[in-house]
Design a protein around this motif. Structure first.
Motif, PDB file in Angstrom:
ATOM      1  N   LEU B  75      -5.755 -20.467 -21.446  1.00  0.00           N
ATOM      2  CA  LEU B  75      -5.900 -20.451 -22.936  1.00  0.00           C
ATOM      3  C   LEU B  75      -4.955 -20.952 -23.822  1.00  0.00           C
ATOM      4  O   LEU B  75      -3.720 -20.450 -24.462  1.00  0.00           O
ATOM      5  N   VAL B  98     -16.821  -8.721 -25.802  1.00  0.00           N
ATOM      6  CA  VAL B  98     -16.228  -9.839 -24.890  1.00  0.00           C
ATOM      7  C   VAL B  98     -14.818  -9.544 -24.076  1.00  0.00           C
ATOM      8  O   VAL B  98     -14.217  -8.967 -24.795  1.00  0.00           O
ATOM      9  N   VAL B  99     -14.940  -9.688 -22.519  1.00  0.00           N
ATOM     10  CA  VAL B  99     -13.944  -9.459 -21.970  1.00  0.00           C
ATOM     11  C   VAL B  99     -13.440 -10.783 -21.728  1.00  0.00           C
ATOM     12  O   VAL B  99     -13.933 -11.733 -21.024  1.00  0.00           O
ATOM     13  N   LEU B 100     -12.047 -11.279 -22.188  1.00  0.00           N
ATOM     14  CA  LEU B 100     -11.677 -12.408 -22.049  1.00  0.00           C
ATOM     15  C   LEU B 100     -10.606 -12.364 -20.594  1.00  0.00           C
ATOM     16  O   LEU B 100      -9.685 -11.697 -20.591  1.00  0.00           O
ATOM     17  N   SER B 101     -10.542 -13.247 -19.898  1.00  0.00           N
ATOM     18  CA  SER B 101      -9.380 -13.589 -18.871  1.00  0.00           C
ATOM     19  C   SER B 101      -9.096 -15.180 -18.739  1.00  0.00           C
ATOM     20  O   SER B 101     -10.078 -16.161 -19.082  1.00  0.00           O
ATOM     21  N   GLU B 102      -8.268 -15.389 -17.981  1.00  0.00           N
ATOM     22  CA  GLU B 102      -7.747 -16.742 -17.614  1.00  0.00           C
ATOM     23  C   GLU B 102      -7.554 -16.826 -16.232  1.00  0.00           C
ATOM     24  O   GLU B 102      -7.160 -15.949 -15.627  1.00  0.00           O
ATOM     25  N   ALA B 104      -5.319 -18.639 -15.178  1.00  0.00           N
ATOM     26  CA  ALA B 104      -4.130 -18.686 -15.168  1.00  0.00           C
ATOM     27  C   ALA B 104      -3.649 -20.166 -14.542  1.00  0.00           C
ATOM     28  O   ALA B 104      -2.808 -20.105 -13.509  1.00  0.00           O
TER      29      ALA B 104
END
Lengths: 344, 344
Positions: B75, B98-102, B104
């Protein structure tokens, strides 16, 4: 204490609310869980009773999803990305996922949003530059879904936990820096006046001017909206004056970039002909030419603090007093500010 | 057809899988639902059998949450914000959150992420510059959770639906524009070479050079990573050469901004001494000085297309052939490019 909102003991059980509403207890449960299969009139009646009685679902009852809700006023700038990253950091450490939504230009998220939140039962809600109305606040409270506001647009009220930055001190530091460089004719472009953070920055500007014994020419203080376009438009307005300011506090970084464009268009060099200070310290502040002097707002840390606070509120055994935390801003001097030149 | 992965009829029921794994049917259900209360060894055994049998939960069984998952490689930039906005637009119209993830920094999201997705049962997953490994892909497939990849970092494989942009054509158009301005010594800073989009842009650059009969000096083509810092560092490297290029295709906008900084540091003016072309057309491309000539990648539209496709895949009655859609890029000429000057 506000009338009709007893904060002490829980006054009614779910069964009592059901009886008073003339429905079954499972129907009240459905309303609490944000289920769609309840007639709108029934829902309204039940919500009204939940609110009147100050009903709060016991924590144990409220089985939670491993989610944190993050709501933005608008998903416009790199600003938002800094905040998202902060909430993501805390959520990841806690094994939670982030649900992102936008109140789409309205300062208060829509009612259907509150229902969706009630239905998905997150661990908490972080609101950014968004306000909840009293009904939505009651809805979240009755479900024991804690919420924290980041950098409130308006006055969040004493019973809303919130995380801000020291906006007033930031405006003060930005303007003092310009005064120390010898500028006396200093303009300012504010953010929207309905936002407290924006008012606080401009009040800091005024305080710096007044404590330095400099007059505030109110025609040099224009109301913007935190967008690039406003910085450009209002920048042209200020810089086309025969008695144009030699320095401008731009209110935020995006407006500072708009101001850069206005200066370029008029053939004015930054910082030789015009000093500019921004606010936020977005990544782009380092990248523009010349690199922008700005007030750093620790957005990621603020978002982290908000997410941590909302999780603490969710796991606290007792009711906690609302918290208001302000993280420090700091002036970052780069190359867009310089000593004032002798009058042309 | 791949061995051990029958795509036709479903070969085993849930009860059969349970029998073969030596567990109860509810335990298999728990695994399918991503529940935590299953021993890791049991989970592994069940997952293995689900994969071997190509098990797919019937759609009707899979009661879905009103969510779309959006997973980023990182992100980092304003880039991400354009994509988020696109997915939000489609989600809002469909009444979804919306479920946001990364992931990483790892190009493949962690295993625990896949479990979380299985547990929350979204309508679908949009992956951005992220890849799923075969196990994760099987996990989502066995739960009938559709997924679409946006602008894949690597080769997503023919059975993965994906949305990209015409990166090759973009690199071609950027370089042809420079050639038409009379430049012959044109450098390039690529993104990471493991990303197909990045390779395609540089191949477009080479094609433009070769079809114009210009030699490609491979010492003028450097490998970056799509970040500002790489544009700055590699920009200095290119511009400090005695035979420095008169124009550089920067690979993306952030690298172009780093290149601006390198040019400023060396006292080179853009576009008089150096022409620069970016890629993406982030909002900041319009704001920098001089405004950046760049290849517009329709990020928001690509994200919208991905979100729509994932919802279509979720509601389709029949198995659909995997789709690969490429949206058109277009050259946006601003002020960072100019005709080459006579040799110094």
């Amino acid at each position: 204490m506000k009338p009709g909102k007893p904060a002490e003991a829980q006054t009614a059980t779910l069964a009592e609310i059901a009886r008073e509403a003339g429905v079954s207890a499972p129907t009240v449960s459905k309303v609490l869980n944000g289920r769609a299969d309840v007639a709108p009139s029934t829902r309204t009646r039940v919500e009204e009773l939940l609110r009147t009685h100050g009903y709060r679902r016991r924590r144990a009852e409220a089985s939670r999803s491993p989610l944190i809700d993050l709501v933005f006023h608008e998903l416009e700038s790199a600003w938002a990305m800094e905040v998202i990253r902060g909430v993501e950091n805390v959520a990841q450490s806690a094994g939670l996922s982030v649900v992102l939504s936008e109140s789409a230009g309205r300062l208060t998220p829509g009612r259907s949003w509150a229902d969706q939140v009630a239905a998905r039962r997150p661990h908490g809600v972080v609101l950014v530059l968004s306000e909840l109305d009293a009904g939505q606040q009651a809805l979240l409270t009755s479900r024991s879904i804690p919420f924290v506001v980041v950098d409130p647009a308006g006055d969040p009220g004493p019973d809303v936990p919130s995380i801000g930055a020291t906006n007033w001190q930031g405006g003060l530091a930005a303007t003092r820096h310009l005064i120390e460089l010898g500028h006396t004719r200093i303009g300012a472009i504010s953010g929207p006046t309905r936002m407290m953070c924006s008012r606080a920055r401009i009040d800091g500007y005024r305080a710096a001017m007044e404590t330095a014994g400099l007059p505030v020419d109110s025609s040099l203080v224009l109301d913007g909206d935190f967008h690039h376009e406003a910085g450009y438009r209002l920048g042209l307005e200020l810089l086309r004056r025969p008695d144009r300011p030699t320095a401008i506090f731009a209110g935020n970084d995006l407006q500072a970039l708009g101001l850069y464009e206005a200066a370029r268009e008029l053939g004015l060099r930054i910082p030789e002909d015009l000093s500019v200070v921004g606010f936020d310290d977005l990544p782009v502040a380092r990248w523009v030419g010349p690199p922008l002097t700005t007030v750093r707002q620790p957005l990621t840390e603020m978002a982290e603090a908000a997410a941590r606070l909302v999780l603490e509120l969710g796991s606290a055994q007792e009711e906690r007093a609302a918290t208001r935390l302000e993280l420090a801003t700091s002036l970052v001097v780069r190359s867009s500010t310089a000593p004032v030149r002798p009058a042309q």
